[in-house]
Design a protein around this motif. Structure first.
Motif, PDB file in Angstrom:
ATOM      1  N   ALA A  55       0.688  46.279  80.695  1.00  0.00           N
ATOM      2  CA  ALA A  55       0.484  44.561  80.929  1.00  0.00           C
ATOM      3  C   ALA A  55      -0.639  44.248  80.462  1.00  0.00           C
ATOM      4  O   ALA A  55      -0.409  43.388  79.303  1.00  0.00           O
ATOM      5  CB  ALA A  55       1.083  44.097  82.472  1.00  0.00           C
ATOM      6  N   GLU A  56      -1.932  44.151  80.776  1.00  0.00           N
ATOM      7  CA  GLU A  56      -3.182  43.301  80.288  1.00  0.00           C
ATOM      8  C   GLU A  56      -3.599  43.671  78.800  1.00  0.00           C
ATOM      9  O   GLU A  56      -3.422  42.477  78.296  1.00  0.00           O
ATOM     10  CB  GLU A  56      -4.213  43.901  81.321  1.00  0.00           C
ATOM     11  N   LEU A  57      -3.295  45.299  78.712  1.00  0.00           N
ATOM     12  CA  LEU A  57      -3.348  45.396  77.476  1.00  0.00           C
ATOM     13  C   LEU A  57      -2.483  44.414  76.173  1.00  0.00           C
ATOM     14  O   LEU A  57      -2.609  43.894  75.089  1.00  0.00           O
ATOM     15  CB  LEU A  57      -3.668  46.844  76.810  1.00  0.00           C
ATOM     16  N   VAL A  72      -0.583  50.698  71.805  1.00  0.00           N
ATOM     17  CA  VAL A  72      -1.375  51.472  72.448  1.00  0.00           C
ATOM     18  C   VAL A  72      -0.852  51.736  74.202  1.00  0.00           C
ATOM     19  O   VAL A  72      -1.164  52.280  75.099  1.00  0.00           O
ATOM     20  CB  VAL A  72      -2.791  51.155  72.592  1.00  0.00           C
ATOM     21  N   ALA A  73      -0.595  50.106  73.945  1.00  0.00           N
ATOM     22  CA  ALA A  73      -0.226  50.102  75.956  1.00  0.00           C
ATOM     23  C   ALA A  73       1.382  50.431  75.900  1.00  0.00           C
ATOM     24  O   ALA A  73       1.356  51.437  76.780  1.00  0.00           O
ATOM     25  CB  ALA A  73       0.387  48.437  75.659  1.00  0.00           C
ATOM     26  N   ALA A  74       2.262  50.565  74.864  1.00  0.00           N
ATOM     27  CA  ALA A  74       3.346  52.046  75.102  1.00  0.00           C
ATOM     28  C   ALA A  74       2.801  53.292  75.708  1.00  0.00           C
ATOM     29  O   ALA A  74       4.248  53.467  76.271  1.00  0.00           O
ATOM     30  CB  ALA A  74       3.874  52.050  73.889  1.00  0.00           C
ATOM     31  N   ARG A  75       2.090  53.447  74.869  1.00  0.00           N
ATOM     32  CA  ARG A  75       1.630  55.214  74.965  1.00  0.00           C
ATOM     33  C   ARG A  75       1.413  54.824  76.802  1.00  0.00           C
ATOM     34  O   ARG A  75       1.670  56.308  76.934  1.00  0.00           O
ATOM     35  CB  ARG A  75       0.625  55.112  74.267  1.00  0.00           C
ATOM     36  N   VAL A  76       0.888  53.960  77.395  1.00  0.00           N
ATOM     37  CA  VAL A  76       0.112  54.339  78.131  1.00  0.00           C
ATOM     38  C   VAL A  76       1.079  54.243  79.351  1.00  0.00           C
ATOM     39  O   VAL A  76       1.416  55.307  80.023  1.00  0.00           O
ATOM     40  CB  VAL A  76      -0.625  53.384  78.787  1.00  0.00           C
ATOM     41  N   THR A  93       8.340  48.203  79.750  1.00  0.00           N
ATOM     42  CA  THR A  93       8.278  49.403  79.863  1.00  0.00           C
ATOM     43  C   THR A  93       8.159  49.882  78.076  1.00  0.00           C
ATOM     44  O   THR A  93       7.861  49.068  77.290  1.00  0.00           O
ATOM     45  CB  THR A  93      10.059  49.851  79.279  1.00  0.00           C
ATOM     46  N   ALA A  94       7.714  51.177  78.117  1.00  0.00           N
ATOM     47  CA  ALA A  94       7.454  52.168  76.875  1.00  0.00           C
ATOM     48  C   ALA A  94       8.238  51.245  75.376  1.00  0.00           C
ATOM     49  O   ALA A  94       7.631  50.879  74.172  1.00  0.00           O
ATOM     50  CB  ALA A  94       7.233  53.266  76.972  1.00  0.00           C
ATOM     51  N   ASP A  95       9.468  51.603  75.529  1.00  0.00           N
ATOM     52  CA  ASP A  95      10.567  51.324  75.264  1.00  0.00           C
ATOM     53  C   ASP A  95      10.771  49.724  73.859  1.00  0.00           C
ATOM     54  O   ASP A  95      10.237  49.433  72.862  1.00  0.00           O
ATOM     55  CB  ASP A  95      11.799  51.658  75.073  1.00  0.00           C
ATOM     56  N   ALA A  96      10.417  48.715  75.396  1.00  0.00           N
ATOM     57  CA  ALA A  96      10.339  47.255  74.855  1.00  0.00           C
ATOM     58  C   ALA A  96       9.228  47.397  74.061  1.00  0.00           C
ATOM     59  O   ALA A  96       9.308  46.058  73.176  1.00  0.00           O
ATOM     60  CB  ALA A  96      10.267  46.539  76.597  1.00  0.00           C
ATOM     61  N   LEU A  97       7.805  47.893  74.835  1.00  0.00           N
ATOM     62  CA  LEU A  97       6.901  47.578  73.536  1.00  0.00           C
ATOM     63  C   LEU A  97       6.911  47.871  72.240  1.00  0.00           C
ATOM     64  O   LEU A  97       6.206  47.319  71.521  1.00  0.00           O
ATOM     65  CB  LEU A  97       5.719  47.842  74.381  1.00  0.00           C
ATOM     66  N   VAL A  98       7.487  49.007  71.660  1.00  0.00           N
ATOM     67  CA  VAL A  98       7.702  49.726  70.906  1.00  0.00           C
ATOM     68  C   VAL A  98       8.524  48.698  70.245  1.00  0.00           C
ATOM     69  O   VAL A  98       7.517  48.537  68.538  1.00  0.00           O
ATOM     70  CB  VAL A  98       8.502  50.758  71.451  1.00  0.00           C
TER      71      VAL A  98
END
Length: 224
Positions: A55-57, A72-76, A93-98
């Motif tokens: 979330a911070e990244l 990178v945040a999505a990979r985490v 979520t990862a999908d939302a960040l993608v």
């Protein structure tokens, strides 16, 4: 047009990516050694720390319009399973960040390649070094109001709680005993407070998520 990253910013993202890669390899190795272990409070607490780091990244990436940092945040997040309990579906979520990264740099070939890799990852049940994952509750907390609920702390086992807001307001977090005694408080001026009880004596703990802002906020609450 998206602003190009400075060399300093490139070094920050590269350093974060290298650190996460090494941590991911270690986590994968641990998961292969113990693929069917029962839920572990320590592992789930570590997963909550990773979610907050993501979330911070992601917040850093949004301020700079940096699609690669969002990935990178999505990979985490992609490494962590969660157990939704109630309320709306998790929004971090990862999908939302993608999807966010794609909207920032739709024509960047490096970004497109990483998005393709993430979207084509195996979507079945995967072993995770973090176990079944932390419990997630999503709530809409009105402006200047508090959402509270109780959990049962296990004696001598770490209890970690995080509250991740949607970014519009300042979110605080307080853990209390039933008599009102404050066990932990995070009132930092951000929207992802964290509280950890290292060796609680066990028993009911009240979790209070406080919206300090002037508008309502979705809050993604995680606990082990």
């Amino acid at each position: 047009m998206r602003r190009g990253r400075t060399r300093a910013e490139q070094r920050v993202v590269a350093g974060i990516a290298l650190l996460l890669a090494s941590l991911s390899l270690a986590a994968a190795a641990a998961g292969q050694q113990m693929p069917a272990r029962p839920p572990s409070p320590d592992a789930e607490a570590a997963a909550i720390t990773r979610v907050v780091m993501s979330a911070e990244l992601a917040a850093w990436a949004r301020m700079r319009g940096d699609a690669q940092a969002l990935l990178v945040a999505a990979r985490v997040l992609d490494e962590i399973r969660v157990r939704p309990q109630s309320g709306e579906a998790p929004f971090l979520t990862a999908d939302a960040l993608v999807r966010e990264a794609e909207s920032l740099a739709p024509e960047d070939p490096a970004v497109r390649a990483e998005i393709l890799r993430l979207r084509n990852r195996h979507k079945g049940v995967r072993a995770s070094a973090f176990g079944p994952g932390p419990i997630v509750i999503v709530r809409r907390v009105p402006a200047r109001e508090t959402f509270g609920f109780e959990v049962e702390a296990r004696p001598n086992e770490v209890l970690r709680v995080a509250a991740i807001g949607d970014g519009d307001t300042n979110i605080d977090l307080v853990l209390r005993e039933r008599d009102g005694t404050v066990l932990c408080s995070d009132s930092s001026l951000d929207h992802y407070p964290v509280c950890t009880l290292g060796r609680p004596r066990g028993g009911p703990v009240r979790i209070e998520v406080v919206n300090r802002g002037a508008v309502w906020s979705r809050v993604q609450i995680l606990t082990n």
